[in-house]
Design a protein around this motif. Structure first.
Motif, mmCIF file in Angstrom:
data_model
loop_
_atom_site.group_PDB
_atom_site.id
_atom_site.type_symbol
_atom_site.label_atom_id
_atom_site.label_comp_id
_atom_site.label_asym_id
_atom_site.label_seq_id
_atom_site.Cartn_x
_atom_site.Cartn_y
_atom_site.Cartn_z
ATOM 1 N N VAL A 155 0.821 -1.223 0.000
ATOM 2 C CA VAL A 155 0.000 0.000 0.000
ATOM 3 C C VAL A 155 0.857 1.276 0.000
ATOM 4 N N PRO A 156 1.922 1.367 0.812
ATOM 5 C CA PRO A 156 2.723 2.601 0.751
ATOM 6 C C PRO A 156 3.330 2.832 -0.639
ATOM 7 N N HIS A 157 3.832 1.757 -1.281
ATOM 8 C CA HIS A 157 4.407 1.902 -2.627
ATOM 9 C C HIS A 157 3.365 2.505 -3.580
ATOM 10 N N ILE A 158 2.159 1.918 -3.526
ATOM 11 C CA ILE A 158 1.099 2.347 -4.454
ATOM 12 C C ILE A 158 0.711 3.802 -4.170
ATOM 13 N N THR A 159 0.563 4.112 -2.886
ATOM 14 C CA THR A 159 0.171 5.481 -2.504
ATOM 15 C C THR A 159 1.210 6.489 -2.988
ATOM 16 N N TYR A 160 2.494 6.213 -2.742
ATOM 17 C CA TYR A 160 3.536 7.189 -3.068
ATOM 18 C C TYR A 160 3.706 7.331 -4.589
ATOM 19 N N VAL A 161 3.631 6.215 -5.313
ATOM 20 C CA VAL A 161 3.804 6.315 -6.776
ATOM 21 C C VAL A 161 2.642 7.105 -7.389
ATOM 22 N N CYS A 162 1.413 6.856 -6.948
ATOM 23 C CA CYS A 162 0.265 7.595 -7.502
ATOM 24 C C CYS A 162 0.377 9.085 -7.161
ATOM 25 N N MET A 163 0.810 9.386 -5.957
ATOM 26 C CA MET A 163 0.978 10.783 -5.529
ATOM 27 C C MET A 163 2.079 11.467 -6.361
ATOM 28 N N LEU A 164 3.218 10.793 -6.521
ATOM 29 C CA LEU A 164 4.345 11.403 -7.247
ATOM 30 C C LEU A 164 4.006 11.585 -8.725
ATOM 31 N N PHE A 165 3.305 10.624 -9.304
ATOM 32 C CA PHE A 165 2.914 10.758 -10.713
ATOM 33 C C PHE A 165 2.043 12.002 -10.904
ATOM 34 N N PHE A 166 1.080 12.192 -10.018
ATOM 35 C CA PHE A 166 0.172 13.349 -10.119
ATOM 36 C C PHE A 166 0.961 14.663 -10.000
ATOM 37 N N ILE A 167 1.894 14.700 -9.055
ATOM 38 C CA ILE A 167 2.684 15.918 -8.825
ATOM 39 C C ILE A 167 3.577 16.217 -10.030
ATOM 40 N N ASP A 168 4.159 15.175 -10.612
ATOM 41 C CA ASP A 168 4.982 15.330 -11.827
ATOM 42 C C ASP A 168 4.123 15.786 -13.005
ATOM 43 N N GLN A 169 2.992 15.094 -13.171
ATOM 44 C CA GLN A 169 2.113 15.360 -14.323
ATOM 45 C C GLN A 169 1.678 16.832 -14.342
ATOM 46 N N HIS A 170 1.363 17.360 -13.168
ATOM 47 C CA HIS A 170 0.833 18.729 -13.122
ATOM 48 C C HIS A 170 1.888 19.753 -12.702
ATOM 49 N N LYS A 171 3.136 19.302 -12.650
ATOM 50 C CA LYS A 171 4.264 20.201 -12.336
ATOM 51 C C LYS A 171 3.988 21.035 -11.080
ATOM 52 N N ILE A 172 3.537 20.340 -10.042
ATOM 53 C CA ILE A 172 3.139 21.028 -8.812
ATOM 54 C C ILE A 172 4.352 21.338 -7.929
ATOM 55 N N TYR A 173 5.382 20.515 -8.051
ATOM 56 C CA TYR A 173 6.559 20.729 -7.194
ATOM 57 C C TYR A 173 7.818 20.544 -8.048
ATOM 58 N N PRO A 174 8.061 21.472 -8.991
ATOM 59 C CA PRO A 174 9.231 21.307 -9.854
ATOM 60 C C PRO A 174 10.487 21.304 -8.973
ATOM 61 N N GLY A 175 11.460 20.504 -9.356
ATOM 62 C CA GLY A 175 12.702 20.477 -8.577
ATOM 63 C C GLY A 175 12.725 19.409 -7.492
ATOM 64 N N TRP A 176 11.617 18.658 -7.334
ATOM 65 C CA TRP A 176 11.620 17.657 -6.251
ATOM 66 C C TRP A 176 12.639 16.560 -6.506
ATOM 67 N N ARG A 177 12.855 16.245 -7.808
ATOM 68 C CA ARG A 177 13.802 15.160 -8.119
ATOM 69 C C ARG A 177 15.223 15.517 -7.671
ATOM 70 N N GLU A 178 15.602 16.778 -7.886
ATOM 71 C CA GLU A 178 16.946 17.214 -7.481
ATOM 72 C C GLU A 178 17.032 17.305 -5.953
ATOM 73 N N ALA A 179 15.940 17.759 -5.333
ATOM 74 C CA ALA A 179 15.947 17.916 -3.867
ATOM 75 C C ALA A 179 15.903 16.557 -3.146
ATOM 76 N N PHE A 180 15.271 15.564 -3.795
ATOM 77 C CA PHE A 180 15.088 14.244 -3.151
ATOM 78 C C PHE A 180 15.513 13.129 -4.111
ATOM 79 N N PRO A 181 16.826 13.028 -4.411
ATOM 80 C CA PRO A 181 17.286 12.104 -5.445
ATOM 81 C C PRO A 181 17.019 10.631 -5.112
#
Ligand SMILES: N[C@@H](CCC(=O)N[C@@H](CS)C(=O)NCC(=O)O)C(=O)O
Length: 200
Positions: free
Chosen positions: A151-177
């Motif tokens: 469940v945590p894997h599924i929750t986090y992947v769905c959340m991260l996909f949405f944030i990436d898709q809508h560019k809600i938190y640009p730069g998260w990849r560099e901040a959290f490699p």
């Protein structure tokens, strides 16, 4: 069973991915919830997706409850655990992912629904802080999660996909490699790949 569905909803995707993982996808009808003639508010007064109508005629609202129901009736190991302590840990990890996603949805709504002069910088800052601190907490959790999809894997992947898709938190990849590397590895697992929205 009927899972009232919207392909763009990350909450629907969480329930769908759990259904796939638990061998229930074939048993699910997925009526589009937002089409003319569908009065979802007759089933769910909150008029939100996902909403599940079970074969017994019970209506379940909230993705987390629907995921727990699928875990109860589906095949394979219990995703929410067998003992109270494991269950609490999974629910807590799930709640954190939902909280971050809720903050991301609020940021998106503020930008989509309000004219620029009506937007509150203070509100955006408050939600952005939840994203920053939530990502930091989730980065430490994924380091301990193990590869088997839960469940945590599924929750986090769905959340991260949405944030990436809508560019809600640009730069998260560099901040959290470490979180970014975990996300890229985990999103290809079958239940997550099969439920990923097709971007047009
Ligand atoms: N906490 C709920 C959130 C569900 C939710 O907000 N769904 C959105 C779509 S992403 C919705 O149906 N919104 C319609 C509305 O709020 O009127 C869950 O986890 O199921």
């Amino acid at each position: 069973m009927k899972l009232f569905y919207s392909p763009s909803s990350p909450y629907v995707r969480m329930a769908h991915a759990v259904a796939i993982l638990k061998g229930l996808d074939d048993k699910l009808e997925k009526p589009p919830a937002r089409e003319a003639g569908v009065n979802l508010d007759k089933l769910n007064p909150l008029n939100k997706v996902p909403t599940l109508l079970t074969d017994e005629g019970e209506t379940l609202i909230e993705s987390k409850l629907i995921c727990q129901y699928f875990d109860e009736i589906g095949e394979g190991p219990k995703l929410y655990g067998q003992d109270p302590q494991t269950r609490r840990r999974v629910l807590q990890q799930e709640a954190l992912g939902h909280g971050v996603l809720d903050a991301a949805v609020l940021c998106r709504m503020e930008e989509r629904m309000r004219e620029p002069e009506m937007r509150s910088a203070q509100w955006m800052e408050r939600q952005t802080k939840k994203l920053e601190l939530g990502f930091a907490a989730i980065e430490t959790i994924v380091g301990r999660l193990g590869p088997s999809l839960g469940v945590p894997h599924i929750t986090y992947v769905c959340m991260l996909f949405f944030i990436d898709q809508h560019k809600i938190y640009p730069g998260w990849r560099e901040a959290f490699p470490k979180l970014a590397a975990w996300y890229d590895r985990t999103r290809t697992q079958p239940a997550l790949a099969a439920s990923e929205p097709k971007l047009t």
